[in-house]
Design a protein around this motif. Structure first.
Motif, PDB file in Angstrom:
ATOM      1  N   GLY A  44       0.811  -1.213   0.000  1.00 21.03           N
ATOM      2  CA  GLY A  44       0.000   0.000   0.000  1.00 21.03           C
ATOM      3  C   GLY A  44       0.843   1.260   0.000  1.00 21.03           C
ATOM      4  O   GLY A  44       0.500   2.257  -0.645  1.00 21.03           O
ATOM      5  N   LEU A  45       1.964   1.216   0.727  1.00 19.46           N
ATOM      6  CA  LEU A  45       2.883   2.356   0.768  1.00 19.46           C
ATOM      7  C   LEU A  45       3.446   2.648  -0.615  1.00 19.46           C
ATOM      8  O   LEU A  45       3.531   3.806  -1.038  1.00 19.46           O
ATOM      9  CB  LEU A  45       4.015   2.064   1.752  1.00 19.46           C
ATOM     10  CG  LEU A  45       5.134   3.099   1.865  1.00 19.46           C
ATOM     11  CD1 LEU A  45       4.589   4.412   2.411  1.00 19.46           C
ATOM     12  CD2 LEU A  45       6.246   2.569   2.777  1.00 19.46           C
ATOM     13  N   ARG A  48       0.659   4.143  -2.857  1.00 20.20           N
ATOM     14  CA  ARG A  48       0.367   5.533  -2.490  1.00 20.20           C
ATOM     15  C   ARG A  48       1.472   6.472  -2.956  1.00 20.20           C
ATOM     16  O   ARG A  48       1.197   7.566  -3.468  1.00 20.20           O
ATOM     17  CB  ARG A  48       0.193   5.656  -0.975  1.00 20.20           C
ATOM     18  CG  ARG A  48      -0.271   7.050  -0.540  1.00 20.20           C
ATOM     19  CD  ARG A  48      -0.346   7.159   0.956  1.00 20.20           C
ATOM     20  NE  ARG A  48       0.986   7.142   1.542  1.00 20.20           N
ATOM     21  CZ  ARG A  48       1.226   7.227   2.858  1.00 20.20           C
ATOM     22  NH1 ARG A  48       0.223   7.292   3.700  1.00 20.20           N
ATOM     23  NH2 ARG A  48       2.462   7.216   3.313  1.00 20.20           N
ATOM     24  N   ASP A  52      -0.021   8.999  -5.497  1.00 19.47           N
ATOM     25  CA  ASP A  52      -0.462  10.200  -4.802  1.00 19.47           C
ATOM     26  C   ASP A  52       0.679  11.148  -4.424  1.00 19.47           C
ATOM     27  O   ASP A  52       0.573  12.357  -4.622  1.00 19.47           O
ATOM     28  CB  ASP A  52      -1.243   9.816  -3.542  1.00 19.47           C
ATOM     29  CG  ASP A  52      -2.479   9.000  -3.864  1.00 19.47           C
ATOM     30  OD1 ASP A  52      -3.081   9.235  -4.919  1.00 19.47           O
ATOM     31  OD2 ASP A  52      -2.837   8.112  -3.065  1.00 19.47           O
ATOM     32  N   GLU A  53       1.747  10.615  -3.881  1.00 24.08           N
ATOM     33  CA  GLU A  53       2.827  11.485  -3.421  1.00 24.08           C
ATOM     34  C   GLU A  53       3.691  11.992  -4.570  1.00 24.08           C
ATOM     35  O   GLU A  53       4.061  13.163  -4.615  1.00 24.08           O
ATOM     36  CB  GLU A  53       3.682  10.748  -2.392  1.00 24.08           C
ATOM     37  CG  GLU A  53       2.935  10.412  -1.109  1.00 24.08           C
ATOM     38  CD  GLU A  53       3.817   9.710  -0.092  1.00 24.08           C
ATOM     39  OE1 GLU A  53       5.044   9.918  -0.126  1.00 24.08           O
ATOM     40  OE2 GLU A  53       3.274   8.955   0.726  1.00 24.08           O
ATOM     41  N   ALA A  81      -2.936  -2.886  -3.459  1.00 25.34           N
ATOM     42  CA  ALA A  81      -3.182  -1.590  -4.098  1.00 25.34           C
ATOM     43  C   ALA A  81      -4.659  -1.431  -4.445  1.00 25.34           C
ATOM     44  O   ALA A  81      -5.259  -0.365  -4.221  1.00 25.34           O
ATOM     45  CB  ALA A  81      -2.323  -1.457  -5.346  1.00 25.34           C
ATOM     46  N   LEU A  84      -6.767  -0.939  -1.192  1.00 28.48           N
ATOM     47  CA  LEU A  84      -6.529   0.324  -0.482  1.00 28.48           C
ATOM     48  C   LEU A  84      -6.868   1.552  -1.317  1.00 28.48           C
ATOM     49  O   LEU A  84      -7.023   2.641  -0.772  1.00 28.48           O
ATOM     50  CB  LEU A  84      -5.068   0.393  -0.029  1.00 28.48           C
ATOM     51  CG  LEU A  84      -4.685  -0.612   1.061  1.00 28.48           C
ATOM     52  CD1 LEU A  84      -3.172  -0.648   1.250  1.00 28.48           C
ATOM     53  CD2 LEU A  84      -5.377  -0.265   2.380  1.00 28.48           C
ATOM     54  N   GLN A  85      -6.989   1.377  -2.638  1.00 28.28           N
ATOM     55  CA  GLN A  85      -7.331   2.500  -3.515  1.00 28.28           C
ATOM     56  C   GLN A  85      -8.481   2.091  -4.437  1.00 28.28           C
ATOM     57  O   GLN A  85      -8.277   1.796  -5.624  1.00 28.28           O
ATOM     58  CB  GLN A  85      -6.110   2.939  -4.328  1.00 28.28           C
ATOM     59  CG  GLN A  85      -4.942   3.394  -3.465  1.00 28.28           C
ATOM     60  CD  GLN A  85      -4.248   4.610  -4.045  1.00 28.28           C
ATOM     61  OE1 GLN A  85      -4.779   5.357  -4.840  1.00 28.28           O
ATOM     62  NE2 GLN A  85      -3.018   4.824  -3.610  1.00 28.28           N
TER      63      GLN A  85
END
Length: 202
Positions: A44-45, A48, A52-53, A81, A84-85
C-alpha cells in the motif's frame, strides 16, 4: 477491513510462493526469477507513493488511474493496491504459471478487483500503458534491468516508476524511501518520465 479481506483471499506468503516457481533453465533465469515479496501495508505504501505522493493525480480522459506491477508474483502488491485504492485500475504481469495461478485465485476470491496476465512483461504493451509502474528488481540481472530502462524511456509523460533496490537510468530520479520486504528492508527508488511538472513531496 481491507487487511481482513486480503488475508481471507488466501494470498500465499513469500515462503510458500517461492515453492511455486518452476526450476530455472539457465543461471540468468534463476537470478531473474528469485522470489521475494512485500507485505500488505508495504504494498500500500508503494502504491500511495507512486500515485499520490509522486504521481500526477490526473485522470486520463475520465478513466481511472492505472497501476502496474511488473513481475507480480502471487498478487500481493496488486491486490493490496486495489483494496486500499478503490476505483484504481490494477494490472499485474507474471511469467511464472504457478505464481500467476495463485494470483488469479486470490483475485477471484476478492471479486476480480485486479487483472493478472501471464507472460513476459517486456512484451506486454498493456503493462507499459500506465500512470504508475512498480518493479521488484532486487534480484534482476543487469540485462533485464537494462531492458526495463529502455521500456521506461517510452512511458507516457509524467508516469511514475518505483523500483526496489535498483536505481534506474534513462528516467528522472525524484526520490527514495525504505520499505519492509520479506528479505529485510529495501530501498524503493522513485522515477518519473519527463513531460510535465509535478510537485515533489518534502
Amino acid at each position: 477491513t481491507s487487511l481482513d479481506a486480503f488475508a481471507e483471499a488466501g494470498v500465499p506468503t513469500a515462503a510458500h510462493a517461492s515453492k511455486l516457481v518452476a526450476p530455472a533453465a539457465t543461471p540468468r533465469q534463476k537470478r531473474d526469477r528469485r522470489y521475494g515479496e512485500l507485505g500488505f501495508w508495504s504494498s500500500g505504501l508503494v502504491a500511495r507513493a507512486a500515485l499520490d505522493e509522486y504521481g500526477s493525480g490526473r485522470v486520463r480522459a475520465g478513466r481511472p488511474r492505472k497501476f502496474v506491477d511488473l513481475g507480480s508474483g502471487v498478487g500481493r502488491v496488486t491486490l493490496a493496491a486495489a483494496l486500499l485504492q478503490p476505483g484504481l485500475e490494477v494490472l499485474g504481469v507474471e511469467i511464472e504459471p504457478g505464481l500467476h495461478d495463485a494470483a488469479t485465485r486470490a483475485t477471484a476470491a476478492l471479486g476480480g478487483i485486479a487483472t493478472h496476465a501471464l507472460g513476459d512483461f517486456l512484451a506486454d504493451d498493456a503493462a507499459w500503458d500506465a500512470d504508475a509502474v512498480f518493479v521488484n528488481s532486487t534480484a534482476f540481472s543487469p540485462e533485464l534491468v537494462k531492458a526495463i530502462e529502455e521500456r521506461c524511456a517510452r512511458l507516457r509523460p509524467g508516469a511514475v516508476v518505483i523500483s526496489l533496490t535498483t536505481k534506474l537510468d534513462g528516467i528522472d530520479f525524484v526520490g527514495q524511501f525504505d520499505v519492509p520486504a520479506s528479505w529485510g528492508v529495501a530501498t524503493a527508488f522513485v522515477h518519473r518520465r519527463a513531460g510535465f511538472a509535478v510537485a515533489t513531496p518534502e
